[in-house]
Motif scaffolding. Structure first.
Motif, PDB file in Angstrom:
ATOM      1  N   ILE A   1       0.852  -1.175   0.000  1.00 21.66           N
ATOM      2  CA  ILE A   1       0.000   0.000   0.000  1.00 21.66           C
ATOM      3  C   ILE A   1       0.895   1.234   0.000  1.00 21.66           C
ATOM      4  CG2 ILE A   1      -1.658   1.338   1.321  1.00 21.66           C
ATOM      5  CD1 ILE A   1      -2.710  -1.264   2.462  1.00 21.66           C
ATOM      6  N   TYR A   2       0.640   2.126  -0.928  1.00 22.36           N
ATOM      7  CA  TYR A   2       1.349   3.389  -0.980  1.00 22.36           C
ATOM      8  C   TYR A   2       0.388   4.502  -0.596  1.00 22.36           C
ATOM      9  CZ  TYR A   2       4.982   0.981  -3.567  1.00 22.36           C
ATOM     10  OH  TYR A   2       5.961   0.127  -3.944  1.00 22.36           O
ATOM     11  N   LEU A   3       0.831   5.424   0.265  1.00 26.90           N
ATOM     12  CA  LEU A   3       0.041   6.593   0.656  1.00 26.90           C
ATOM     13  C   LEU A   3       0.823   7.843   0.309  1.00 26.90           C
ATOM     14  CD1 LEU A   3      -1.201   5.534   4.198  1.00 26.90           C
ATOM     15  CD2 LEU A   3      -2.514   5.548   2.086  1.00 26.90           C
ATOM     16  N   TRP A   4       0.123   8.827  -0.146  1.00 31.24           N
ATOM     17  CA  TRP A   4       0.757  10.109  -0.436  1.00 31.24           C
ATOM     18  C   TRP A   4      -0.175  11.226  -0.002  1.00 31.24           C
ATOM     19  CZ3 TRP A   4      -0.880  14.214  -3.449  1.00 31.24           C
ATOM     20  CH2 TRP A   4       0.048  15.235  -3.603  1.00 31.24           C
TER      21      TRP A   4
END
Length: 179
Positions: A1-4
């Motif tokens: 999971i990538y969060l930005w």
């Protein structure tokens, strides 16, 4: 999971995004101030806006001489009603409110006339009582959106349109602008 761009903060509503890297940062107030050449009294102000949160008193739009000693301002009063303030030489000249709560999430239109002995507020086609004893502030040098020259009473919401008319709009014109 990538969060930005995740944003976590205390409160009932999010503030504007603050980009950070390795150190924490503090957001400056979302207030726009511009110089105002060619603006002078008599004048009329107009704002179409929506409140995003109830913060009590909030300056929506004003013209001033660079500080809070001389100004004309459309605002939300601490009692959640439409208000105008006119101040000249550090003395309050007109403080007018118009009954009817300004609820969060609703779009409103407000306008005010500022001329010697004739200051009036209109909201959504309704006129407030005219103040017939006002002295005019010094020539404005600044226009402020979303706050006051006193550095408080920040507006949390959305400004759709604003306007400055370099004349004193009559009562019928104030009502028409706010319908």
């Amino acid at each position: 999971i990538y969060l930005w761009g995740a944003q976590i903060e205390l409160g009932a509503f999010p503030s504007s995004y603050i980009p950070t890297t390795t150190a924490s940062a503090t957001r400056a107030a979302d207030v726009l101030t511009v110089s105002s050449p060619g603006v002078d009294y008599p004048l009329s102000l107009f704002a179409e806006f929506e409140r995003a949160v109830d913060t009590g008193s909030a300056g929506i739009f004003q013209v001033d001489d660079g500080d809070s000693t001389d100004r004309a301002m459309l605002s939300v009063h601490s009692t959640n009603v439409a208000a105008l303030y006119v101040r000249a030489a550090s003395s309050d000249q007109a403080t007018t409110t118009l009954a009817g709560a300004l609820t969060v999430g609703t779009r409103y239109k407000m306008a005010m006339r500022v001329s010697t002995n004739s200051v009036r507020l209109a909201r959504d086609g309704t006129l407030a009582t005219e103040d017939t004893s006002a002295t005019m502030p010094a020539t404005p040098t600044h226009i402020r959106f979303g706050g006051t020259s006193a550095g408080s009473e920040y507006f949390f919401g959305y400004l759709k349109r604003t306007g400055i008319i370099n004349s004193a709009v009559n009562d019928a014109g104030l009502q028409a602008m706010t319908l």
